[in-house]
Structures are given as structure tokens and as C-alpha cells.
Design an enzyme around this catalytic site. Structure first.
Site, PDB file in Angstrom:
ATOM      1  N   LYS A  98       0.777  -1.201   0.110  1.00 58.21           N
ATOM      2  CA  LYS A  98       0.024  -0.024  -0.004  1.00 58.21           C
ATOM      3  C   LYS A  98       0.913   1.383   0.059  1.00 58.21           C
ATOM      4  O   LYS A  98       0.420   2.311  -0.749  1.00 58.21           O
ATOM      5  CB  LYS A  98      -1.015  -0.008   1.183  1.00 58.21           C
ATOM      6  CG  LYS A  98      -2.062   1.191   1.341  1.00 58.21           C
ATOM      7  CD  LYS A  98      -3.387   0.687   2.035  1.00 58.21           C
ATOM      8  CE  LYS A  98      -3.140   0.661   3.453  1.00 58.21           C
ATOM      9  NZ  LYS A  98      -2.955   1.935   3.992  1.00 58.21           N
ATOM     10  N   GLY A 153      -5.410   8.318   5.467  1.00 57.85           N
ATOM     11  CA  GLY A 153      -4.584   9.121   6.076  1.00 57.85           C
ATOM     12  C   GLY A 153      -3.433   9.396   5.153  1.00 57.85           C
ATOM     13  O   GLY A 153      -2.794  10.214   5.010  1.00 57.85           O
ATOM     14  N   SER A 169       8.029   9.661  11.566  1.00 58.87           N
ATOM     15  CA  SER A 169       6.955   9.769  10.506  1.00 58.87           C
ATOM     16  C   SER A 169       7.075   9.707   9.097  1.00 58.87           C
ATOM     17  O   SER A 169       7.445  10.729   8.571  1.00 58.87           O
ATOM     18  CB  SER A 169       5.793  10.867  10.810  1.00 58.87           C
ATOM     19  OG  SER A 169       4.612  10.898   9.978  1.00 58.87           O
ATOM     20  N   ASP A 179       2.612  -0.182  11.916  1.00 62.52           N
ATOM     21  CA  ASP A 179       1.310  -0.468  11.153  1.00 62.52           C
ATOM     22  C   ASP A 179       0.855  -2.060  11.825  1.00 62.52           C
ATOM     23  O   ASP A 179      -0.312  -2.495  11.592  1.00 62.52           O
ATOM     24  CB  ASP A 179       1.169  -0.518   9.783  1.00 62.52           C
ATOM     25  CG  ASP A 179       1.241   0.912   9.446  1.00 62.52           C
ATOM     26  OD1 ASP A 179       0.553   1.857  10.066  1.00 62.52           O
ATOM     27  OD2 ASP A 179       1.446   1.206   8.177  1.00 62.52           O
ATOM     28  N   LYS A 188      -4.293   6.525  14.576  1.00 68.92           N
ATOM     29  CA  LYS A 188      -4.410   5.877  13.165  1.00 68.92           C
ATOM     30  C   LYS A 188      -6.096   5.789  12.918  1.00 68.92           C
ATOM     31  O   LYS A 188      -6.653   6.852  13.437  1.00 68.92           O
ATOM     32  CB  LYS A 188      -3.761   4.518  13.556  1.00 68.92           C
ATOM     33  CG  LYS A 188      -2.299   4.547  13.747  1.00 68.92           C
ATOM     34  CD  LYS A 188      -1.668   4.778  12.281  1.00 68.92           C
ATOM     35  CE  LYS A 188      -0.062   4.466  12.451  1.00 68.92           C
ATOM     36  NZ  LYS A 188       0.521   4.905  10.903  1.00 68.92           N
ATOM     37  N   ARG A 201      -7.189  -2.921  10.107  1.00 69.01           N
ATOM     38  CA  ARG A 201      -6.092  -3.694  10.620  1.00 69.01           C
ATOM     39  C   ARG A 201      -6.967  -4.343  12.070  1.00 69.01           C
ATOM     40  O   ARG A 201      -6.487  -5.633  12.203  1.00 69.01           O
ATOM     41  CB  ARG A 201      -5.004  -3.046  11.070  1.00 69.01           C
ATOM     42  CG  ARG A 201      -4.204  -2.310   9.779  1.00 69.01           C
ATOM     43  CD  ARG A 201      -2.886  -2.100   9.998  1.00 69.01           C
ATOM     44  NE  ARG A 201      -2.434  -1.358   8.960  1.00 69.01           N
ATOM     45  CZ  ARG A 201      -1.922  -1.830   7.617  1.00 69.01           C
ATOM     46  NH1 ARG A 201      -2.059  -3.194   7.296  1.00 69.01           N
ATOM     47  NH2 ARG A 201      -1.520  -0.984   6.806  1.00 69.01           N
TER      48      ARG A 201
END
Length: 443
Positions: free
Chosen positions: A27, A100, A173, A326, A353, A402
Site C-alpha cells: 500500500k 491518511g 513519521s 502498522d 491511526k 487492521r
């Protein structure tokens, strides 16, 4: 965007996972492949692009700004890039859905173009703060108008010309770093980002592949400095996106916890800044091998073999967080089956998230019979020692793909079925997740 109607589904033991599987395209890389191809002057071709809802939000936004993007019959995608500086002002708000990554990275692109754009999103995304990317983009001259906390809907007016920036990251980040580098493509001079803790470097790798004048070097104390010289012409490329390690993570943990499992996951991206989950699962005793290592489009790729293993609890070092941020929801499921306690900390980012993943996972784990103690920046989980979880109950995934997939995996080794109240969010990243599980469980 996901269907408005919830899609409840039960998950229960069905035997071991065996055979071979492939997971959707990465992704993170898919988003960047579309955006950087859009900034090249000419036609790029992308194979293996993830077609989940998040990436399609990126594609739709780029089309709205004048970029030609279309799918070929064979499954590849063509992108007719317009070149840096040539994006058009969209005629309607750009709907980011639940993504996001789309919102933050596209804000970077728009910030150095002489256009205005309004970003919107679904209920979940509209609750997520955008301030950490808005603040540095304001410093290059972009203007923002939005809700309190710089939340969506948010209107940005790009700077022309944008100002080159030296930015030291306060919090690790990859999205903020990538937004600044994408803004730097149409900014005269040198944009420099300093990372005290290195984050995934897909943007840097891909920008170099397209010919951007970018340098990355280690500095004092392990920090990393990335310097990009703007207004260079990017060259179109032929790309192949490897399988997503974040999607493979659910199959990896499923094979580790379900007795008798022996699974091979083919063609997975194993960027060393993304494999923290594998490192920590190995520390727990997980039998995981990377085979046939190779490089595809500037990214390391391998096949992953996973066999059922007896796991033991560990303390996860805080410095491991950026390389598996993640994957923590599914890591918490692995911890629920380990012998003894697993402790995590330094995970405050998980609270902003797609959902508050610390709270959501703690609540869900307790609902299926796991002792999970919540701290402000992590969880402590007492595992079952490999025994099935009590199970039962219904899990609200909070519109988070998730969370939904994590509890689906937990149900594969539970005494009573675990219901996930809505599996529709899974469409954002792993559209054929349930079907893939079904095939592997049949051998």
C-alpha cells in the site's frame, strides 16, 4: 469508500494453514508509485498496484488534478505524468475516504503548486489530526483553512514559489517526511529532512529511481539526513510493486498460532525499515525464513516461509516501533498466544491511526478472554501459552481494517467463534483477505 452496510462475519478454527499465498501490492509503495509517476513528464507503467480503496482514493485525486491514470486489461496501470509544477486545480473537493496516507502525501504535492484544493474524508479520517504535516507545510508558504486541530475538511492553497525547508522530525513519521519531499519536487533549492529515528524509505528509493537528485546519509547519533534538490525533471519508469509486508503480517501470525501450519507467502517486500514485526516474532521463537532474496524496482523482495511455533512473551524495545508501527494490532494477537507477558511502549502514534488502536485492541482482547492492560503508550498482554483463546463475543473494529483482520486471525485458534461486527473496512488494503484465508485453510 467502504459500504455503508456493516458486514459481520464469524471466524472459527478450520485446521492448519498450508500451501502458498500472495498478498496485494504494498500500500505504501502503491501510493508513492502513483504520485511520483504523476510528477514525471511522460507515461509510466505500474504492475502489482494495490487496488484497495485507499490507493484508489489517491488515483481519483490525481485524476481530478489533470493526471491520466487508467488500468490495462492485463492488470497493469498506466500513468501519464504532467511533471512537477503542472497539477491543475481540482473542480471539486478531493475525497480521501479512510486514507491518511493519501491525505498527508497529497497535501505535500499540492503545497508547492499554485492551486487550491479541499480535502475531505470519511468519519474516521475526519477525526484524525493533520497538524503534524500542516505545520511544516505552512513553513514553505502553503496556506491552510480547516477545523480545530487541522482536521478534515481542510482547504490548502499552495505556495508559488514554495520556500526550501530544513525540517528536523520531532516524531518519527514516514508520511510527514514523504509529504515534505513531495513538496520539495516543485520547490527551488534544497529541501532537507532530518530524522532522529529512520522511518520507511520507500519515497527516497522511488524518487531516486525516477531520477530525482536526492541524497540520504547517516549523521551523528544514528540520525538520517535526506536532501532533495527541487525542480528537476523526473523520468517515467516501468515499475512492479511487491507484496505488502503489512498484509502478509496477518497470514504470518495466523500460521504461527494455528497448530500444524506451514505456509509460504510469495513475492513480499522486505525493506529492512519495514520488517520489525518479523524481527520481534523471531525473538518470540517464531519459525520464519526469508528465501530467494532479490531486488525489484529498487526494493528488496523475498518469499516468506512460516511454520507453527511456540511463542514466548518479550519486551519490545521502543526503537523497534517505527519499523512495525502498522503491524502492532496483529502483533498483539501473536502476544495473546505467547507464553508469559509481552510488554510494549512508545506507541502513542497508534492512538491517532484509523482508530485508537491501543484502546481498540485492549477492549477486543479482553472481550475474547485475554488479560490485556492498557498504558498511555502501549499494552501489556498475558498470553495463553499457545492454548486456544476463550473467544466468543463480537468485536467492533471501529472502521479500522487492521483491527478487523487481527481479530479474524484470533478466531482461527479460539474455543468459541469470534465475530467481527464489520469486515468491510478490509477493502481498503486487503480486498481478498477472507477468500485467501479460506484457500489456505483448505490446504
Amino acid at each position: 469508500m467502504s459500504s455503508a452496510e456493516p458486514q459481520p462475519m464469524e471466524f472459527a478454527p478450520s485446521g492448519p494453514l498450508t500451501g502458498a499465498a500472495r498478498v496485494p501490492g504494498d500500500k505504501s509503495i502503491s501510493h508513492r508509485a502513483l504520485m511520483i509517476s504523476a510528477m514525471a513528464a511522460g507515461r509510466s507503467r505500474i504492475e502489482g498496484l494495490l487496488t484497495g480503496e485507499d490507493v484508489m482514493s489517491t488515483a481519483a485525486a490525481l485524476r481530478a488534478m489533470g493526471v491520466g491514470i487508467r488500468a490495462e486489461a492485463a492488470g497493469a496501470w498506466e500513468v501519464d505524468g504532467v511533471g512537477a509544477g503542472a497539477l491543475l486545480e481540482p473542480g471539486a473537493p478531493l475525497d480521501m475516504g479512510n486514507s491518511g496516507t493519501s491525505a498527508r502525501l497529497l497535501m505535500g504535492l499540492v503545497a508547492s503548486h499554485p492551486i487550491a484544493a479541499t480535502f475531505t474524508g470519511d468519519a474516521s479520517l475526519s477525526r484524525r489530526p493533520m497538524a503534524r504535516v500542516v505545520r511544516p507545510l505552512r513553513r514553505i508558504g502553503a496556506e491552510f483553512l480547516g477545523r480545530s486541530g487541522d482536521r478534515l475538511p481542510l482547504t490548502i492553497r499552495g505556495a508559488s514559489p514554495a520556500l526550501p525547508l530544513v525540517h528536523r522530525m520531532e516524531v518519527a513519521s514516514a508520511q510527514v517526511k514523504s509529504a515534505l519531499l513531495l513538496a520539495g519536487l516543485n520547490t527551488p533549492g534544497v529541501t532537507e529532512v532530518i530524522e532522529p529515528v529512520p522511518t520507511r524509505d520507500h519515497s527516497e528509493r522511488m524518487l531516486k529511481l525516477f531520477g530525482a537528485p536526492l541524497e540520504a546519509a547517516a549523521g551523528a547519533g544514528g540520525e538520517r539526513r535526506i536532501r532533495l534538490t527541487g525542480q528537476a525533471e523526473l523520468r517515467p519508469q516501468q515499475l512492479r510493486v511487491p507484496g505488502d509486508i503489512s498484509s502478509a503480517a496477518f497470514l504470518i501470525v495466523a500460521a504461527l498460532i494455528v497448530p500444524g501450519s506451514d505456509l509460504r507467502i510469495e513475492d513480499v517486500g522486505v525493506n529492512p525499515l519495514r520488517t520489525g514485526l518479523i524481527d520481534q516474532l523471531r525473538r518470540m521463537g517464531g519459525n520464519i525464513d526469508l528465501t530467494d532474496p532479490r531486488e525489484v524496482g529498487g526494493e528488496p523482495v523475498a518469499d516468506i516461509r512460516v511454520r507453527h511455533s511456540r511463542l514466548r512473551g518479550i519486551d519490545v524495545p521502543q526503537e523497534a516501533a517505527p519499523s512495525m508501527i502498522d503491524e502492532f494490532p496483529i502483533f498483539f494477537i501473536a502476544a495473546a498466544f505467547a507464553e508469559g507477558a509481552t510488554r510494549t511502549s512508545g506507541l502513542a502514534e497508534l492512538r491517532v491511526k484509523e482508530s485508537d488502536r491501543i484502546a481498540a485492541m485492549a477492549e477486543g482482547l479482553r472481550a475474547v478472554g485475554v488479560n490485556a492492560a492498557e498504558q498511555p503508550d502501549g499494552l501489556t498482554i498475558e498470553g495463553s501459552g499457545g492454548a486456544p483463546l476463550p473467544g466468543g463475543g463480537s468485536i467492533d473494529p471501529r472502521l479500522d481494517h487492521r483491527i478487523a483482520m487481527s481479530f479474524a486471525v484470533a478466531g482461527l485458534h479460539a474455543r468459541r467463534p469470534i465475530e467481527v461486527a464489520d469486515m468491510s473496512p478490509v477493502e481498503t488494503s486487503f480486498p481478498h483477505f477472507v477468500a485467501t484465508l479460506g484457500t489456505l485453510l483448505q490446504g
